[in-house]
Motif scaffolding. Structure first.
Motif, PDB file in Angstrom:
ATOM      1  N   MET A 129     156.592  -3.840  69.453  1.00  0.00           N
ATOM      2  CA  MET A 129     155.234  -3.566  69.001  1.00  0.00           C
ATOM      3  C   MET A 129     154.222  -4.286  69.885  1.00  0.00           C
ATOM      4  O   MET A 129     153.214  -3.705  70.306  1.00  0.00           O
ATOM      5  N   ARG A 130     154.481  -5.548  70.166  1.00  0.00           N
ATOM      6  CA  ARG A 130     153.555  -6.327  71.001  1.00  0.00           C
ATOM      7  C   ARG A 130     153.461  -5.748  72.411  1.00  0.00           C
ATOM      8  O   ARG A 130     152.377  -5.676  72.994  1.00  0.00           O
ATOM      9  N   GLU A 131     154.590  -5.311  72.933  1.00  0.00           N
ATOM     10  CA  GLU A 131     154.601  -4.729  74.281  1.00  0.00           C
ATOM     11  C   GLU A 131     153.779  -3.443  74.334  1.00  0.00           C
ATOM     12  O   GLU A 131     153.064  -3.183  75.320  1.00  0.00           O
ATOM     13  N   ARG A 132     153.863  -2.644  73.273  1.00  0.00           N
ATOM     14  CA  ARG A 132     153.127  -1.380  73.233  1.00  0.00           C
ATOM     15  C   ARG A 132     151.676  -1.569  72.791  1.00  0.00           C
ATOM     16  O   ARG A 132     150.876  -0.634  72.857  1.00  0.00           O
ATOM     17  N   GLY A 133     151.356  -2.760  72.291  1.00  0.00           N
ATOM     18  CA  GLY A 133     149.986  -3.049  71.873  1.00  0.00           C
ATOM     19  C   GLY A 133     149.597  -2.447  70.545  1.00  0.00           C
ATOM     20  O   GLY A 133     148.411  -2.295  70.230  1.00  0.00           O
ATOM     21  N   TYR A 134     150.604  -2.121  69.724  1.00  0.00           N
ATOM     22  CA  TYR A 134     150.314  -1.529  68.412  1.00  0.00           C
ATOM     23  C   TYR A 134     151.496  -1.769  67.485  1.00  0.00           C
ATOM     24  O   TYR A 134     152.658  -1.558  67.865  1.00  0.00           O
ATOM     25  N   GLY A 135     151.204  -2.170  66.252  1.00  0.00           N
ATOM     26  CA  GLY A 135     152.259  -2.308  65.255  1.00  0.00           C
ATOM     27  C   GLY A 135     151.689  -2.712  63.910  1.00  0.00           C
ATOM     28  O   GLY A 135     150.585  -3.270  63.816  1.00  0.00           O
ATOM     29  N   ARG A 136     152.425  -2.403  62.866  1.00  0.00           N
ATOM     30  CA  ARG A 136     152.067  -2.786  61.510  1.00  0.00           C
ATOM     31  C   ARG A 136     153.334  -3.282  60.812  1.00  0.00           C
ATOM     32  O   ARG A 136     154.374  -2.608  60.845  1.00  0.00           O
ATOM     33  N   ILE A 137     153.249  -4.442  60.184  1.00  0.00           N
ATOM     34  CA  ILE A 137     154.359  -4.978  59.390  1.00  0.00           C
ATOM     35  C   ILE A 137     153.830  -5.277  57.996  1.00  0.00           C
ATOM     36  O   ILE A 137     152.871  -6.046  57.839  1.00  0.00           O
ATOM     37  N   VAL A 138     154.432  -4.660  56.994  1.00  0.00           N
ATOM     38  CA  VAL A 138     154.095  -4.934  55.600  1.00  0.00           C
ATOM     39  C   VAL A 138     155.303  -5.593  54.950  1.00  0.00           C
ATOM     40  O   VAL A 138     156.380  -4.987  54.870  1.00  0.00           O
ATOM     41  N   ASN A 139     155.135  -6.834  54.530  1.00  0.00           N
ATOM     42  CA  ASN A 139     156.172  -7.539  53.789  1.00  0.00           C
ATOM     43  C   ASN A 139     155.827  -7.454  52.309  1.00  0.00           C
ATOM     44  O   ASN A 139     154.816  -8.020  51.866  1.00  0.00           O
ATOM     45  N   VAL A 140     156.638  -6.726  51.551  1.00  0.00           N
ATOM     46  CA  VAL A 140     156.343  -6.550  50.132  1.00  0.00           C
ATOM     47  C   VAL A 140     156.742  -7.833  49.406  1.00  0.00           C
ATOM     48  O   VAL A 140     157.919  -8.110  49.189  1.00  0.00           O
ATOM     49  N   ALA A 141     155.730  -8.611  49.070  1.00  0.00           N
ATOM     50  CA  ALA A 141     155.931  -9.861  48.349  1.00  0.00           C
ATOM     51  C   ALA A 141     155.659  -9.604  46.863  1.00  0.00           C
ATOM     52  O   ALA A 141     156.139  -8.613  46.327  1.00  0.00           O
ATOM     53  N   SER A 142     154.872 -10.447  46.218  1.00  0.00           N
ATOM     54  CA  SER A 142     154.635 -10.267  44.791  1.00  0.00           C
ATOM     55  C   SER A 142     153.555 -11.230  44.312  1.00  0.00           C
ATOM     56  O   SER A 142     153.357 -12.305  44.894  1.00  0.00           O
ATOM     57  N   LEU A 143     152.890 -10.850  43.236  1.00  0.00           N
ATOM     58  CA  LEU A 143     152.008 -11.783  42.539  1.00  0.00           C
ATOM     59  C   LEU A 143     152.779 -13.039  42.159  1.00  0.00           C
ATOM     60  O   LEU A 143     152.208 -14.137  42.111  1.00  0.00           O
ATOM     61  N   ALA A 144     154.084 -12.897  41.911  1.00  0.00           N
ATOM     62  CA  ALA A 144     154.915 -14.046  41.533  1.00  0.00           C
ATOM     63  C   ALA A 144     154.881 -15.145  42.589  1.00  0.00           C
ATOM     64  O   ALA A 144     155.095 -16.318  42.276  1.00  0.00           O
ATOM     65  N   GLY A 145     154.603 -14.775  43.853  1.00  0.00           N
ATOM     66  CA  GLY A 145     154.536 -15.778  44.902  1.00  0.00           C
ATOM     67  C   GLY A 145     153.283 -16.620  44.852  1.00  0.00           C
ATOM     68  O   GLY A 145     153.163 -17.601  45.592  1.00  0.00           O
ATOM     69  N   HIS A 146     152.323 -16.254  43.977  1.00  0.00           N
ATOM     70  CA  HIS A 146     151.059 -16.979  43.871  1.00  0.00           C
ATOM     71  C   HIS A 146     150.956 -17.823  42.610  1.00  0.00           C
ATOM     72  O   HIS A 146     149.977 -18.557  42.438  1.00  0.00           O
ATOM     73  N   VAL A 147     151.916 -17.682  41.699  1.00  0.00           N
ATOM     74  CA  VAL A 147     151.836 -18.397  40.422  1.00  0.00           C
ATOM     75  C   VAL A 147     153.037 -19.332  40.300  1.00  0.00           C
ATOM     76  O   VAL A 147     154.001 -19.224  41.065  1.00  0.00           O
ATOM     77  N   PRO A 148     152.994 -20.276  39.357  1.00  0.00           N
ATOM     78  CA  PRO A 148     154.111 -21.214  39.230  1.00  0.00           C
ATOM     79  C   PRO A 148     155.440 -20.508  38.963  1.00  0.00           C
ATOM     80  O   PRO A 148     155.487 -19.467  38.296  1.00  0.00           O
ATOM     81  N   GLY A 149     156.510 -21.090  39.466  1.00  0.00           N
ATOM     82  CA  GLY A 149     157.836 -20.569  39.186  1.00  0.00           C
ATOM     83  C   GLY A 149     158.175 -20.713  37.718  1.00  0.00           C
ATOM     84  O   GLY A 149     157.621 -21.561  37.010  1.00  0.00           O
ATOM     85  N   THR A 150     159.076 -19.864  37.254  1.00  0.00           N
ATOM     86  CA  THR A 150     159.465 -19.882  35.850  1.00  0.00           C
ATOM     87  C   THR A 150     160.979 -19.943  35.722  1.00  0.00           C
ATOM     88  O   THR A 150     161.708 -19.660  36.675  1.00  0.00           O
ATOM     89  N   ALA A 151     161.436 -20.289  34.523  1.00  0.00           N
ATOM     90  CA  ALA A 151     162.870 -20.276  34.251  1.00  0.00           C
ATOM     91  C   ALA A 151     163.378 -18.844  34.243  1.00  0.00           C
ATOM     92  O   ALA A 151     162.721 -17.938  33.728  1.00  0.00           O
ATOM     93  N   GLY A 152     164.564 -18.618  34.787  1.00  0.00           N
ATOM     94  CA  GLY A 152     165.081 -17.262  34.922  1.00  0.00           C
ATOM     95  C   GLY A 152     164.489 -16.613  36.155  1.00  0.00           C
ATOM     96  O   GLY A 152     163.370 -16.931  36.555  1.00  0.00           O
TER      97      GLY A 152
END
Length: 270
Positions: A129-152
């Protein structure tokens, strides 16, 4: 320079957000490489997209829990002369129960799919992508990554938080070379996720305003990465939740998260 027909690789493309990404990108004029474990579903989706959008679709079965899978997948793409312009790191799932209720192999497979595989795929595909000068990467994360961890689901929130931080660093390294990286952070999304974890009945107790369709999540994600947005939380309600937890003192946020999570968590096996 944007290709006439970008080629998008979508992992976990057989259902849910992954299938919605495939349909949305095909409608935008992309050719596709779809990968997941369930080859029958991939072939069915590939046929649908070829018929509706006259796009080229390659379906490759892969189990990203296998440490060799990302390398094998990229080798197959190279042999076919396929250069990936968009990488949608979507494959993922949840492991219900407490940390010690599951054997180590279960946790190791989970970490391979949600952490190692997306990082390796980005590492292998980003140079082109860098060599061609174009690219898109979407990493599907979650709202869970922004709030405190929980049991389970003990590893789920930490894995998603890692994807968010990884996306931030990668975006800063890549934007000057025409590559946009975005961590997409949906909340509760209509998909098979809670059926697989056995929590569908509990999740059905949540009010409707807390849910989004996979199609809505994907539309926001594509628009966000095109804008160059590095982290995007989907939906107004989810953005309010993120802001609330960010402003609360850590102790209060942890207590609130713990109380709410008990209402929607299956009983622990051990």
């Amino acid at each position: 320079m944007t290709p006439v027909r970008p080629l998008s690789l979508v992992t976990g493309a057989s259902a849910g957000i992954g299938a919605a990404f495939a349909r949305a990108l095909a409608a935008r004029g992309h050719d596709l490489v779809l990968t997941a474990r369930r080859v029958d579903r991939l072939e069915s989706l590939a046929g649908e997209l070829r018929q509706q959008h006259a796009c080229k679709v390659t379906a490759l079965a892969a189990d990203l829990a296998d440490p060799a899978a990302p390398g094998t997948l990229c080798d197959e793409l190279a042999q076919r002369g396929l250069a990936v312009d968009w990488l949608i790191n979507n494959a993922g799932y949840g492991v219900p129960g407490t940390f010690v209720a599951n054997d180590w192999r279960t946790h190791a497979d989970f970490l391979q799919v949600l952490l190692t595989a997306p990082v390796e795929l980005a590492w292998r595909l980003l140079p082109g992508m860098r060599e061609r000068g174009y690219g898109r990467i979407v990493n599907v994360a979650s709202l869970a990554g922004h709030v405190p961890g929980t049991a389970g689901h003990t590893l789920y929130a930490p894995a998603k938080a890692f994807l968010i931080k990884f996306s931030q660093g990668l975006a800063l390294e890549s934007h000057e070379r025409g590559v946009h990286v975005c961590a997409l952070c949906p909340g509760f999304t209509y998909s098979e996720f809670h059926d697989v974890t056995g929590t569908r009945m509990l999740m059905n107790k949540l009010p409707g305003f807390m849910w989004q369709s996979a199609e809505a999540v994907v539309t926001e994600g594509i628009d966000a990465v095109e804008r160059g947005e590095i982290v995007h939380v989907t939906g107004r309600v989810n953005r309010m939740i993120k802001t609330m937890f960010k402003l609360l003192p850590d102790r209060v946020a942890m207590n609130l998260s713990a109380r709410q999570s008990k209402r929607y968590r299956a009983q622990d096996a051990a």
